[in-house]
Design a protein around this motif. Structure first.
Motif, PDB file in Angstrom:
ATOM      1  N   PRO A 178       0.837  -1.200   0.000  1.00  0.00           N
ATOM      2  CA  PRO A 178       0.000   0.000   0.000  1.00  0.00           C
ATOM      3  C   PRO A 178       0.877   1.258   0.000  1.00  0.00           C
ATOM      4  CG  PRO A 178      -0.614  -1.512   1.772  1.00  0.00           C
ATOM      5  CD  PRO A 178       0.702  -1.967   1.242  1.00  0.00           C
ATOM      6  N   TYR A 179       0.343   2.316  -0.540  1.00  0.00           N
ATOM      7  CA  TYR A 179       0.975   3.619  -0.420  1.00  0.00           C
ATOM      8  C   TYR A 179       0.567   4.260   0.902  1.00  0.00           C
ATOM      9  CZ  TYR A 179       2.750   3.966  -5.217  1.00  0.00           C
ATOM     10  OH  TYR A 179       3.451   3.780  -6.370  1.00  0.00           O
ATOM     11  N   GLU A 182      -3.078   8.637   0.045  1.00  0.00           N
ATOM     12  CA  GLU A 182      -4.321   8.306  -0.629  1.00  0.00           C
ATOM     13  C   GLU A 182      -4.716   9.446  -1.558  1.00  0.00           C
ATOM     14  OE1 GLU A 182      -7.466   7.853   2.199  1.00  0.00           O
ATOM     15  OE2 GLU A 182      -7.569   9.989   2.677  1.00  0.00           O
ATOM     16  N   ARG A 237      -8.495  -1.747   2.691  1.00  0.00           N
ATOM     17  CA  ARG A 237      -8.151  -2.851   1.804  1.00  0.00           C
ATOM     18  C   ARG A 237      -8.783  -2.713   0.426  1.00  0.00           C
ATOM     19  NH1 ARG A 237      -3.856  -4.676   3.409  1.00  0.00           N
ATOM     20  NH2 ARG A 237      -4.217  -6.499   2.091  1.00  0.00           N
ATOM     21  N   ASN A 238      -9.749  -1.830   0.271  1.00  0.00           N
ATOM     22  CA  ASN A 238     -10.458  -1.725  -1.003  1.00  0.00           C
ATOM     23  C   ASN A 238      -9.675  -0.815  -1.945  1.00  0.00           C
ATOM     24  OD1 ASN A 238     -12.531  -2.346  -2.734  1.00  0.00           O
ATOM     25  ND2 ASN A 238     -13.848  -0.677  -2.034  1.00  0.00           N
ATOM     26  N   PHE A 239      -8.472  -1.260  -2.309  1.00  0.00           N
ATOM     27  CA  PHE A 239      -7.549  -0.412  -3.047  1.00  0.00           C
ATOM     28  C   PHE A 239      -8.104  -0.062  -4.425  1.00  0.00           C
ATOM     29  CE2 PHE A 239      -4.781  -2.850  -0.157  1.00  0.00           C
ATOM     30  CZ  PHE A 239      -4.240  -1.796   0.544  1.00  0.00           C
ATOM     31  N   GLY A 240      -7.913   1.208  -4.775  1.00  0.00           N
ATOM     32  CA  GLY A 240      -8.310   1.664  -6.095  1.00  0.00           C
ATOM     33  C   GLY A 240      -9.778   1.944  -6.254  1.00  0.00           C
ATOM     34  N   PRO A 274      -8.004   4.605  -1.410  1.00  0.00           N
ATOM     35  CA  PRO A 274      -6.720   4.055  -0.960  1.00  0.00           C
ATOM     36  C   PRO A 274      -5.951   3.466  -2.141  1.00  0.00           C
ATOM     37  CG  PRO A 274      -8.517   2.589  -0.355  1.00  0.00           C
ATOM     38  CD  PRO A 274      -9.152   3.823  -0.945  1.00  0.00           C
ATOM     39  N   LEU A 275      -4.649   3.576  -2.089  1.00  0.00           N
ATOM     40  CA  LEU A 275      -3.810   3.197  -3.227  1.00  0.00           C
ATOM     41  C   LEU A 275      -2.791   2.134  -2.838  1.00  0.00           C
ATOM     42  CD1 LEU A 275      -2.948   6.758  -4.596  1.00  0.00           C
ATOM     43  CD2 LEU A 275      -4.752   5.236  -5.413  1.00  0.00           C
ATOM     44  N   ARG A 276      -2.425   1.360  -3.822  1.00  0.00           N
ATOM     45  CA  ARG A 276      -1.281   0.471  -3.677  1.00  0.00           C
ATOM     46  C   ARG A 276      -0.610   0.343  -5.045  1.00  0.00           C
ATOM     47  NH1 ARG A 276      -3.545  -5.801  -3.383  1.00  0.00           N
ATOM     48  NH2 ARG A 276      -4.600  -5.810  -5.406  1.00  0.00           N
ATOM     49  N   ASN A 297      -1.431  -2.757 -10.403  1.00  0.00           N
ATOM     50  CA  ASN A 297      -1.957  -1.523  -9.816  1.00  0.00           C
ATOM     51  C   ASN A 297      -0.864  -0.467  -9.822  1.00  0.00           C
ATOM     52  OD1 ASN A 297      -3.997  -2.987  -7.142  1.00  0.00           O
ATOM     53  ND2 ASN A 297      -4.297  -2.945  -9.338  1.00  0.00           N
ATOM     54  N   SER A 299       0.038   3.951  -9.104  1.00  0.00           N
ATOM     55  CA  SER A 299      -0.408   5.236  -8.598  1.00  0.00           C
ATOM     56  C   SER A 299      -1.078   5.984  -9.750  1.00  0.00           C
ATOM     57  CB  SER A 299       0.790   6.043  -8.100  1.00  0.00           C
ATOM     58  OG  SER A 299       1.480   6.624  -9.191  1.00  0.00           O
TER      59      SER A 299
END
Length: 530
Positions: A178-179, A182, A237-240, A274-276, A297, A299
């Motif tokens: 994860p980054y 966000e 956890r719900n990235f993107g 949220p990002l990863r 995935n 940025s």
């Protein structure tokens, strides 16, 4: 078996893959668990290379009707303001020398209508429960309001996002993290003249805490805000995917901290994202494939997500179409199909690894709250602002940057589908390279090469003086032969459906060409090429 390719997920990647597979001979079914069409756009830009790969599917013009193809951006670096154009780049090798601003929703609308015109509908509200690779075929269990069904298919293509069910069913691992930053998205109406409704162009504000972008592309208000900030604790956890709404006071603070005096009059919609960054360990296991966010995935830096997914989809779509057609002919999957299908992972995963390094570096400079990037944005950038117009006016430097960002420089020279004939054709793109656009003559007036190739299938380009000309009509309609009257020489170049050179030779070698066509999923006898 009533379907060749089951596509899971109807974002830009899944829609494009369904179109590419259909146009290259596959029977396609496309399912999407979301019941509704609309969702706020997360992507807002299309790169030149993406427009190139959409063109043979007949989609580029329809997308461009909804796009700003001469966009500008106002960069605010501290107290300094720099105007930058995002079009007219020195890119003679493409018909699209610009960055097109267009909402993801508009792109999805064009793709959905194109599928409907081909008789393929998006089955919304239909969820993949499980997908299985059975060796000689695949199977899937689908759940919808009508109930649960199990289907057989030749291939399953997972275009179902960061939390991909297809990836989980295939047992494909993930490497990433994860980054600590966000993204905040919002549709806003603004009161200040710096971002007043009706003014044109994007606004970019650089501050110590990150960048803030204002695009005149809001869907529920005049402006779309995209900003970065430190991610709060909590282990999202719900990235993107868009998460909870952001209070208006927080949005105003983001704008103020970035250096804009714009006041928010109304917030129509907002979300935390949220990002990863990460990469699937492989893009294929048996008859299960991954594309787009299911495979990688990034940025949001440099706008890679939608563009990379569409380019994945075109690469995989024609290969699944050709392989399905050969299966349908009763030949079954043989060693040539293994080469064809394995080439997707070999080509696109390597490209994704390079893109991951690029976007990670760009995002560090754009959004990291560390001391060095904060100093670069807050102190160095305003100090260096007078030099920015000089750099932007150096067209070759800017054009090369656009080539890298938009994947015009991506090549597949190490792919098993990139074959060099003997003798080598000097002065031509190497096998695996993207074929550049150029002015050519076949019959009549000069035309642009990419326009001549704007259709499905393989295109074989013969030089003017080829000793053993190939027949214009081959037994397989998926192969088109063109003679370039303004290209002296005796060689040929075979161009894949995605615009990359697959085979080239300094002589017209029927056996060599037939061998490559077999690898590409088009079995043609060498005798048919004489």
């Amino acid at each position: 078996m009533t379907v060749d390719v089951l596509v899971v997920g109807a974002g830009p990647t899944g829609l494009t893959l369904a179109l590419a597979a259909h146009d290259h001979g596959a029977r396609v079914r496309l399912v999407e668990r979301r019941p509704e069409f609309f969702r706020p756009s997360r992507a807002l830009i299309l790169h030149p290379r993406t427009l190139e790969v959409l063109r043979p599917l007949g989609l580029a013009d329809a997308v461009l009707e909804r796009a700003d193809t001469a966009p500008s951006a106002e960069l605010r670096l501290g107290s300094r303001v720099v105007e930058a154009g995002l079009s007219g780049f020195a890119l003679p090798e493409t018909a699209f020398p610009y960055l097109a601003l267009v909402r993801q929703t508009d792109v999805e609308g064009v793709l959905t209508r194109a599928l409907a015109d081909r008789g393929v509908r998006v089955e919304r509200g239909t969820e993949l429960v499980v997908a299985r690779d059975g060796g000689h075929e695949a199977s899937a269990v689908l759940r919808s309001p009508r109930g649960t069904e199990e289907i057989g298919c030749r291939f399953v293509a997972g275009c179902d996002g960061p939390a991909s069910t297809v990836r989980a069913c295939a047992g494909i691992g993930w490497q990433g993290r994860p980054y600590a930053v966000e993204v905040v998205l919002a549709d806003l109406d603004l009161a200040d003249a710096a971002g007043a409704p009706g003014s044109s162009g994007a606004r970019v504000f650089a501050g110590r805490d990150g960048l803030a972008f204002l695009f005149p592309l809001g869907e529920q208000a005049d402006w779309r805000l995209l900003a970065t900030r430190a991610a709060p604790p909590g282990g999202a956890r719900n990235f993107g995917q868009p998460g909870p709404a952001v209070p208006q006071a927080d949005l105003q603070r983001l704008l103020s901290d970035a250096g804009t005096e714009a006041d928010i009059e109304r917030v129509a919609w907002s979300a935390r994202v949220p990002l990863r960054c990460g990469l699937a360990h492989r893009f294929r296991r048996g008859r299960l494939f991954l594309a787009g966010d299911a495979a990688h995935n990034y940025s949001p830096a440099t706008g890679q997500g939608m563009n990379a997914g569409i380019q994945d989809a075109v690469n995989l779509g024609w290969k699944l179409g050709f392989a399905a057609a050969r299966d349908g002919d009763g030949a079954g999957a043989g060693p040539d199909d293994a080469v064809l299908l394995d080439s997707y992972d070999a080509e696109r995963r390597a490209a994704a690894q390079r893109r991951l390094a690029l976007t990670h570096t760009a995002f560090w400079a754009e959004a990291s709250t560390g001391r060095i990037p904060s100093w670069l944005r807050g102190v160095a950038a305003p100090w260096a602002a007078p030099a920015v117009p000089v750099l932007l006016n150096r067209s070759r430097l800017v054009a090369e940057g656009v080539r890298v960002l938009s994947q015009l420089r991506v090549n597949y020279r190490h792919s098993p589908l990139s074959v060099q004939g003997t003798p080598r054709l000097r002065g031509a793109p190497r096998p695996g390279d993207r074929l550049p656009d150029a002015t050519v003559v076949t019959t009549g007036a000069p035309r642009r090469l990419h326009g001549l190739l704007a259709g499905p299938g393989v295109h074989v380009l013969l030089q003017r003086d080829a000793e053993r000309p190939l027949p214009e009509a081959l037994p397989d309609a998926r192969v088109t032969v063109l003679r370039l009257a303004n290209s002296p020489g005796r060689g040929l170049v075979a161009v894949r459906p995605d615009g990359h050179v697959g085979y080239q030779c300094g002589a017209t070698d029927p056996a060599g060409l037939a061998g490559w066509l077999a690898l590409a999923g088009v079995p043609v006898s060498p005798h048919a090429l004489v």
